[in-house]
Design an enzyme around this catalytic site. Structure first.
Site, short mmCIF file in Angstrom:
data_model
loop_
_atom_site.label_atom_id
_atom_site.label_comp_id
_atom_site.label_asym_id
_atom_site.label_seq_id
_atom_site.Cartn_x
_atom_site.Cartn_y
_atom_site.Cartn_z
N TYR A 64 0.81 -1.21 0.00
CA TYR A 64 0.00 0.00 0.00
C TYR A 64 0.85 1.27 0.00
CZ TYR A 64 -2.89 3.65 1.84
OH TYR A 64 -3.49 4.85 2.03
N GLN A 65 1.81 1.35 0.93
CA GLN A 65 2.57 2.61 1.09
C GLN A 65 3.44 2.89 -0.13
OE1 GLN A 65 1.96 3.69 4.35
NE2 GLN A 65 2.47 2.01 5.73
N GLU A 109 -1.57 15.12 9.82
CA GLU A 109 -2.29 13.98 10.42
C GLU A 109 -3.15 14.53 11.55
OE1 GLU A 109 -2.64 10.35 10.44
OE2 GLU A 109 -3.91 10.95 12.13
N ASP A 140 -6.59 18.83 11.25
CA ASP A 140 -7.49 18.33 10.21
C ASP A 140 -6.99 18.79 8.84
OD1 ASP A 140 -9.55 17.57 8.59
OD2 ASP A 140 -11.13 18.51 9.79
N ALA A 141 -6.82 17.84 7.94
CA ALA A 141 -6.27 18.17 6.62
C ALA A 141 -7.19 19.09 5.82
CB ALA A 141 -6.00 16.88 5.85
N ASP A 159 -3.35 9.66 2.22
CA ASP A 159 -3.25 8.35 2.88
C ASP A 159 -4.16 8.41 4.10
OD1 ASP A 159 -2.46 5.97 3.98
OD2 ASP A 159 -0.58 6.75 4.79
N TYR A 228 -6.56 -5.83 3.66
CA TYR A 228 -7.66 -4.88 3.44
C TYR A 228 -8.89 -5.66 2.95
CZ TYR A 228 -4.69 -0.70 3.93
OH TYR A 228 -3.88 0.29 4.40
N1 AAT Z 1 -0.67 4.28 6.15
C1 AAT Z 1 -1.76 3.72 6.88
C2 AAT Z 1 -2.99 3.80 6.22
C3 AAT Z 1 -4.06 4.48 6.60
S1 AAT Z 1 -4.02 5.43 8.02
C4 AAT Z 1 -5.07 6.79 7.74
C5 AAT Z 1 -4.74 7.98 8.66
O1 AAT Z 1 -5.53 9.10 8.24
C6 AAT Z 1 -5.05 7.78 10.15
O2 AAT Z 1 -3.88 7.94 10.89
C7 AAT Z 1 -6.09 8.86 10.47
O3 AAT Z 1 -5.97 9.40 11.77
C8 AAT Z 1 -5.79 9.90 9.39
N2 AAT Z 1 -6.89 10.83 9.09
C9 AAT Z 1 -8.21 10.54 8.98
N3 AAT Z 1 -8.93 11.65 8.73
C10 AAT Z 1 -8.05 12.69 8.67
C11 AAT Z 1 -8.19 14.11 8.46
N4 AAT Z 1 -9.38 14.67 8.27
N5 AAT Z 1 -7.05 14.86 8.45
C12 AAT Z 1 -5.83 14.30 8.65
N6 AAT Z 1 -5.65 12.97 8.87
C13 AAT Z 1 -6.74 12.17 8.89
C14 AAT Z 1 -5.27 4.33 5.74
C15 AAT Z 1 -5.73 2.90 5.63
C16 AAT Z 1 -6.97 2.72 4.80
C17 AAT Z 1 -7.76 1.47 5.12
C18 AAT Z 1 -8.57 0.99 3.96
N7 AAT Z 1 -9.66 0.13 4.35
#
Ligand code: AAT
Length: 292
Positions: A64-65, A109, A140-141, A159, A228
């Site tokens: 994924y990454q 994040e 918040d993004a 992500d 997933y």
């Molecule tokens: N690399 C790991 C994969 C992820 S993690 C997704 C991250 O997005 C989480 O740490 C969460 O806290 C962050 N996140 C969620 N909403 C926001 C926002 N509004 N602003 C900033 N960060 C946010 C994703 C895996 C996907 C799984 C698929 N089923």
């Protein structure tokens, strides 16, 4: 422990569930945004779970990454300023840092607890924060992008979690508009785009929004991620108007980037062949996405 009814009740994939054997619960807590759980599994190493949904495991995080990052950064000649939305674990930062051309890496994040927990239990991902180009913004993004200068980024990598909870607004049109605004002409977005087996409607919605917003082209790609739901995850690759971007053939191949080929920083999943292959869609997906 959820009851059987709860187990099959996730609105994103009702009627199905995937099991991993738990060896040991390593952390369990609650932030203002979500429930955070880390456990050691028998076969996938440590697992990060947010609100009951697997976000990553030691064993398959590479797929994924690496894909969400390099599908974007290898499609443009020389990425310099990059933004990560979500990705608090640090894995995408680790991948971006492999690109020698990159000068700044911003990350926004929302949840400090995710960052802290990953520091303790996912050192192979958290290592991403150690790169001096990284600047962490906790928030918040949606807000972050609203305040971001116009035309700042060569690439933005979203992500973030599934669109229930804190990530809800991240699949809506105003969010994509702020992303397009923050990108340079010819800049690119790589966005997580759910499973082609489970979420064609969601993918269709995201595709039609992105086609309105990103005039430089929008493409769907996918990769296998066993932990997933349904075992696959999709990516939307979008380009802002400007110099044309041919996502289907990497112009900046990873094999030629020094930082991605030395000192144990080699890829585990991504290469230029899998980049090209990721855009080849099964017949039913082509048919379902064609009109959008
Ligand atoms: N690399 C790991 C994969 C992820 S993690 C997704 C991250 O997005 C989480 O740490 C969460 O806290 C962050 N996140 C969620 N909403 C926001 C926002 N509004 N602003 C900033 N960060 C946010 C994703 C895996 C996907 C799984 C698929 N089923």
């Amino acid at each position: 422990k959820p009851s059987k009814a709860q187990y099959f009740n996730n609105p994103m994939w009702p009627g199905e569930a995937h099991s991993l054997k738990v060896e040991k619960i390593l952390y369990q807590g609650k932030s203002p945004y979500q429930e955070v759980l880390v456990f050691e599994s028998s076969t996938y190493g440590n697992v990060l779970v947010l609100d009951g949904i697997v976000q990553l495991t030691d064993k398959d995080e590479c797929a994924y990454q690496e894909m969400v990052t390099h599908l974007a950064l290898c499609s443009i000649p020389s990425p310099k300023n990059v933004l990560v939305v979500g990705g608090g674990d640090g894995g995408v930062l680790r991948e971006i840092a492999k690109h020698d051309s990159v000068e700044t890496i911003d990350i926004c994040e929302i949840d400090q607890l995710v960052i802290d927990v990953c520091k303790d239990f996912f050192p192979r991902l958290y290592v991403g924060y150690k790169d001096p180009r990284v600047r962490l913004h906790v928030g918040d993004a949606v807000e972050f992008l609203r305040n971001s200068p116009e035309g700042k980024y060569d690439a933005i990598i979203v992500d973030s979690s599934d669109p229930i909870g804190p990530a809800q607004e991240l699949v809506e049109k105003p969010f994509f508009q702020t992303i397009a605004r923050a990108l340079k002409p010819g800049g690119v977005l790589s966005n997580l785009a759910e499973s082609m087996w489970l979420h064609t409607h969601l993918i269709q919605d995201m595709l039609s929004i992105c086609r309105e917003v990103f005039k430089g082209g929008v493409h769907y790609a996918w990769a296998s991620v066993p932990t997933y739901p349904s075992g696959v995850i999709g990516f939307l690759l979008c380009a802002k108007d400007g110099p044309p971007v041919d996502f289907l053939t990497p112009v900046n191949p990873i094999e030629k980037i020094e930082g991605a080929t030395k000192d144990g920083r080699e890829m585990r999943f991504y290469n230029s062949e899998i980049h090209r292959a990721a855009f080849i869609l099964p017949t039913f997906v082509k048919r379902e996405l064609e009109a959008y």
